[in-house]
Design a protein around this motif. Sequence first.
Motif, PDB file in Angstrom:
ATOM      1  N   GLU A  89     -52.319  -7.255 -12.307  1.00 35.60           N
ATOM      2  CA  GLU A  89     -51.200  -7.433 -13.161  1.00 35.60           C
ATOM      3  C   GLU A  89     -51.094  -8.250 -14.258  1.00 35.60           C
ATOM      4  OE1 GLU A  89     -46.874  -8.348 -14.347  1.00 35.60           O
ATOM      5  OE2 GLU A  89     -48.564 -10.030 -13.711  1.00 35.60           O
ATOM      6  N   ASN A  90     -50.486  -7.318 -15.321  1.00 38.76           N
ATOM      7  CA  ASN A  90     -50.853  -8.341 -16.792  1.00 38.76           C
ATOM      8  C   ASN A  90     -49.635  -7.880 -18.033  1.00 38.76           C
ATOM      9  OD1 ASN A  90     -51.592 -10.008 -18.934  1.00 38.76           O
ATOM     10  ND2 ASN A  90     -53.339 -10.654 -16.839  1.00 38.76           N
ATOM     11  N   VAL A  91     -49.554  -8.624 -18.992  1.00 40.57           N
ATOM     12  CA  VAL A  91     -48.655  -8.117 -19.900  1.00 40.57           C
ATOM     13  C   VAL A  91     -48.954  -6.383 -21.114  1.00 40.57           C
ATOM     14  CG1 VAL A  91     -47.985 -10.275 -20.895  1.00 40.57           C
ATOM     15  CG2 VAL A  91     -50.024  -9.834 -21.407  1.00 40.57           C
ATOM     16  N   LYS A  92     -47.894  -6.424 -21.520  1.00 46.19           N
ATOM     17  CA  LYS A  92     -48.687  -4.763 -21.933  1.00 46.19           C
ATOM     18  C   LYS A  92     -50.188  -5.465 -23.595  1.00 46.19           C
ATOM     19  CE  LYS A  92     -44.756  -3.335 -24.323  1.00 46.19           C
ATOM     20  NZ  LYS A  92     -43.947  -2.113 -25.044  1.00 46.19           N
ATOM     21  N   GLY A  93     -49.233  -6.745 -23.281  1.00 46.84           N
ATOM     22  CA  GLY A  93     -50.494  -6.814 -24.804  1.00 46.84           C
ATOM     23  C   GLY A  93     -51.910  -6.701 -24.034  1.00 46.84           C
ATOM     24  N   LEU A  94     -52.059  -6.628 -23.082  1.00 44.68           N
ATOM     25  CA  LEU A  94     -53.629  -6.674 -22.928  1.00 44.68           C
ATOM     26  C   LEU A  94     -54.642  -5.452 -23.140  1.00 44.68           C
ATOM     27  CD1 LEU A  94     -56.171  -7.494 -21.314  1.00 44.68           C
ATOM     28  CD2 LEU A  94     -54.996  -6.874 -19.137  1.00 44.68           C
TER      29      LEU A  94
ATOM     30  N   ARG B  96     -45.198  -4.019 -17.894  1.00 48.57           N
ATOM     31  CA  ARG B  96     -46.171  -4.422 -17.534  1.00 48.57           C
ATOM     32  C   ARG B  96     -47.689  -3.527 -17.067  1.00 48.57           C
ATOM     33  NH1 ARG B  96     -43.973  -8.227 -19.525  1.00 48.57           N
ATOM     34  NH2 ARG B  96     -43.630 -10.324 -18.755  1.00 48.57           N
ATOM     35  N   ILE B  97     -48.772  -4.282 -17.338  1.00 49.66           N
ATOM     36  CA  ILE B  97     -49.801  -2.896 -16.395  1.00 49.66           C
ATOM     37  C   ILE B  97     -49.643  -3.367 -15.321  1.00 49.66           C
ATOM     38  CG2 ILE B  97     -51.688  -3.302 -17.130  1.00 49.66           C
ATOM     39  CD1 ILE B  97     -52.277  -3.322 -19.714  1.00 49.66           C
ATOM     40  N   ILE B  98     -50.482  -2.911 -14.568  1.00 50.24           N
ATOM     41  CA  ILE B  98     -50.492  -1.853 -13.153  1.00 50.24           C
ATOM     42  C   ILE B  98     -52.163  -1.876 -12.915  1.00 50.24           C
ATOM     43  CG2 ILE B  98     -50.308  -2.356 -10.543  1.00 50.24           C
ATOM     44  CD1 ILE B  98     -47.964  -4.084 -11.472  1.00 50.24           C
ATOM     45  N   ILE B  99     -52.669  -2.219 -12.766  1.00 51.17           N
ATOM     46  CA  ILE B  99     -54.000  -2.094 -12.580  1.00 51.17           C
ATOM     47  C   ILE B  99     -54.764  -1.315 -11.049  1.00 51.17           C
ATOM     48  CG2 ILE B  99     -56.937  -2.404 -12.973  1.00 51.17           C
ATOM     49  CD1 ILE B  99     -56.129  -4.142 -15.473  1.00 51.17           C
ATOM     50  N   PHE B 100     -54.925  -1.003 -10.693  1.00 54.45           N
ATOM     51  CA  PHE B 100     -55.511  -0.750  -9.493  1.00 54.45           C
ATOM     52  C   PHE B 100     -56.891  -0.541  -9.344  1.00 54.45           C
ATOM     53  CE2 PHE B 100     -54.826   2.318  -5.202  1.00 54.45           C
ATOM     54  CZ  PHE B 100     -54.915   0.836  -4.425  1.00 54.45           C
ATOM     55  N   GLY B 101     -57.348  -0.850  -8.329  1.00 48.24           N
ATOM     56  CA  GLY B 101     -58.714  -0.399  -8.138  1.00 48.24           C
ATOM     57  C   GLY B 101     -59.336  -0.898  -6.704  1.00 48.24           C
ATOM     58  N   VAL B 102     -60.238   0.086  -6.813  1.00 47.95           N
ATOM     59  CA  VAL B 102     -60.516   0.266  -5.424  1.00 47.95           C
ATOM     60  C   VAL B 102     -62.344   1.056  -5.089  1.00 47.95           C
ATOM     61  CG1 VAL B 102     -58.952   1.603  -3.758  1.00 47.95           C
ATOM     62  CG2 VAL B 102     -60.936   3.431  -5.579  1.00 47.95           C
TER      63      VAL B 102
ATOM     64  N   THR C  97     -59.312  -7.073   3.347  1.00 59.42           N
ATOM     65  CA  THR C  97     -59.105  -6.117   2.980  1.00 59.42           C
ATOM     66  C   THR C  97     -58.370  -5.848   0.974  1.00 59.42           C
ATOM     67  OG1 THR C  97     -57.954  -6.145   4.695  1.00 59.42           O
ATOM     68  CG2 THR C  97     -57.712  -4.018   3.854  1.00 59.42           C
ATOM     69  N   GLY C  98     -57.694  -7.100   0.289  1.00 58.52           N
ATOM     70  CA  GLY C  98     -57.284  -6.693  -0.554  1.00 58.52           C
ATOM     71  C   GLY C  98     -57.632  -8.128  -1.781  1.00 58.52           C
ATOM     72  N   ILE C  99     -57.502  -8.139  -2.769  1.00 50.83           N
ATOM     73  CA  ILE C  99     -57.235  -9.338  -3.852  1.00 50.83           C
ATOM     74  C   ILE C  99     -56.075  -8.577  -4.522  1.00 50.83           C
ATOM     75  CG2 ILE C  99     -58.213 -10.376  -5.427  1.00 50.83           C
ATOM     76  CD1 ILE C  99     -60.624 -10.162  -3.925  1.00 50.83           C
ATOM     77  N   ILE C 100     -55.216  -9.778  -4.635  1.00 53.09           N
ATOM     78  CA  ILE C 100     -54.311  -9.268  -5.949  1.00 53.09           C
ATOM     79  C   ILE C 100     -54.120 -10.884  -6.663  1.00 53.09           C
ATOM     80  CG2 ILE C 100     -53.141  -7.663  -4.081  1.00 53.09           C
ATOM     81  CD1 ILE C 100     -50.824 -10.145  -3.217  1.00 53.09           C
ATOM     82  N   GLY C 101     -53.337 -10.270  -7.343  1.00 57.31           N
ATOM     83  CA  GLY C 101     -52.759 -11.430  -8.754  1.00 57.31           C
ATOM     84  C   GLY C 101     -52.885 -10.851  -9.803  1.00 57.31           C
ATOM     85  N   GLY C 102     -52.847 -11.824 -11.312  1.00 58.70           N
ATOM     86  CA  GLY C 102     -53.001 -11.504 -12.476  1.00 58.70           C
ATOM     87  C   GLY C 102     -53.507 -12.521 -13.148  1.00 58.70           C
ATOM     88  N   PRO C 103     -54.584 -12.791 -13.674  1.00 60.62           N
ATOM     89  CA  PRO C 103     -55.212 -13.936 -14.431  1.00 60.62           C
ATOM     90  C   PRO C 103     -53.479 -14.531 -15.191  1.00 60.62           C
ATOM     91  CG  PRO C 103     -56.803 -12.717 -14.884  1.00 60.62           C
ATOM     92  CD  PRO C 103     -55.542 -12.384 -13.580  1.00 60.62           C
TER      93      PRO C 103
END
Length: 411
Positions: free
Chosen positions: A157-162, A206-212, A107-113
């Motif tokens: 999820e990642n740092v805003k420096g991205l 932090r940046i939260i990217i949400f995708g569907v 259903t979902g994949i979560i994580g941040g490199p």
Amino acid sequence: MSHYNIIDIFSGAGGLTEGFRDNSFKIVKHIEKDIAASQTLLLRDIFYYLQQSDKLYLYNKYLNNEITFETLLEHTPPEIHNKMLNIEIGHDTIDFIFNQIEEKTITGIIGGPPCQAYSTIGRAANRNKKDTDERIYLYRYYVEFLKKYRPNFFVFENVKGLLSFKDINGDLLFPKMQEEFREIGYSIDYRLINAADYGVPQKRERIIIFGVPDNSSKLIEKFFNALQSQKRKPISVKTALSDLPQLHQGQEKNQYQHEPNDYVRKYFRKNTNILLTQNIARPHREIDLKIYKEVALARSKGKNLKYNELDKSLITHKHTDKFLDRFKALDWNQPAHTVVAHIAKDGHHYIHPDIEQNRSITVREAARLQGFPDDFYFENSRTSAFTQIGNAVPPILSKKIAQAIKMIIKL
């Protein structure tokens, strides 16, 4: 399927995962390359199993050094151990990893490199490594997971420096990342989130990217609105640490000193029968203790003391024109400044706000400022515990992310 099957990649110690640990979600696999973080995550899976089986006394015995990790493993079934995959995600391992994941409906994949490659801290020093730093492109493995499992959603999820990071060609990397997600049929958007707005006693952007999938793109705005609806007033360091014992440098005290306030009871001390752990203060050099006192005193009066403003007898570095904020105290009445993995090297940036205690913060205090409950234990050394905490997503925030997903995605 009555629950959401989740794959947790680039897991770290499991700060993002922690928010998804309720009956609505089933974590199918954690994938993490660091050995200590993987052991922390495995122990956390064991903790939840023992809690459900009414055997938390075994966890306490482990925390008390009465039984070994191996004995704990003997009391848990293989499917609990098998959730944890301690491996680096890469070109040579990705097919093996896919073969280890038995559930086909995800259903979902979560994580941040790992975010160090994109961080603005040390960016100049990292500039020359760009052509060899594979961490920059680890997000492409995230894309591979999406292609393989086609989940209903993902959280990255990642740092805003991205947002400002430029790749080896001098182009902004983030638009290229967005394009790669779109090419495989995912609509995405992001928000810059400050954890302090969501009940975490720490300012942490932090940046939260949400995708569907493209055909569900209306859910993106709904997700961010659902997350926004869970904002609350900021929490101070004092509120978060108020029940913990007073310590001096080099001391260890694993007993609570005061009754918990409502906030502490809700987020940190739900489990009344679990021991307090990892509350040991580092020893410090005499000169650092004198500096800590000056810096904490200035902070209590609302000032961040710069290195070149210290008493002359305390200035030992030749260069007084750079790294002027090498010592920093927390403010009792504010959320903490951002806790980063550098805390593993020294505590100079995290001086306890109580001048009487005159020390840097403990692992447990850092964990609290990052929103980890007191029953969360970090393997397997103080250094690696601090690193895991500094790299984590605050669980108080991740729980609200999981809540927002439940509000908008119906299975």
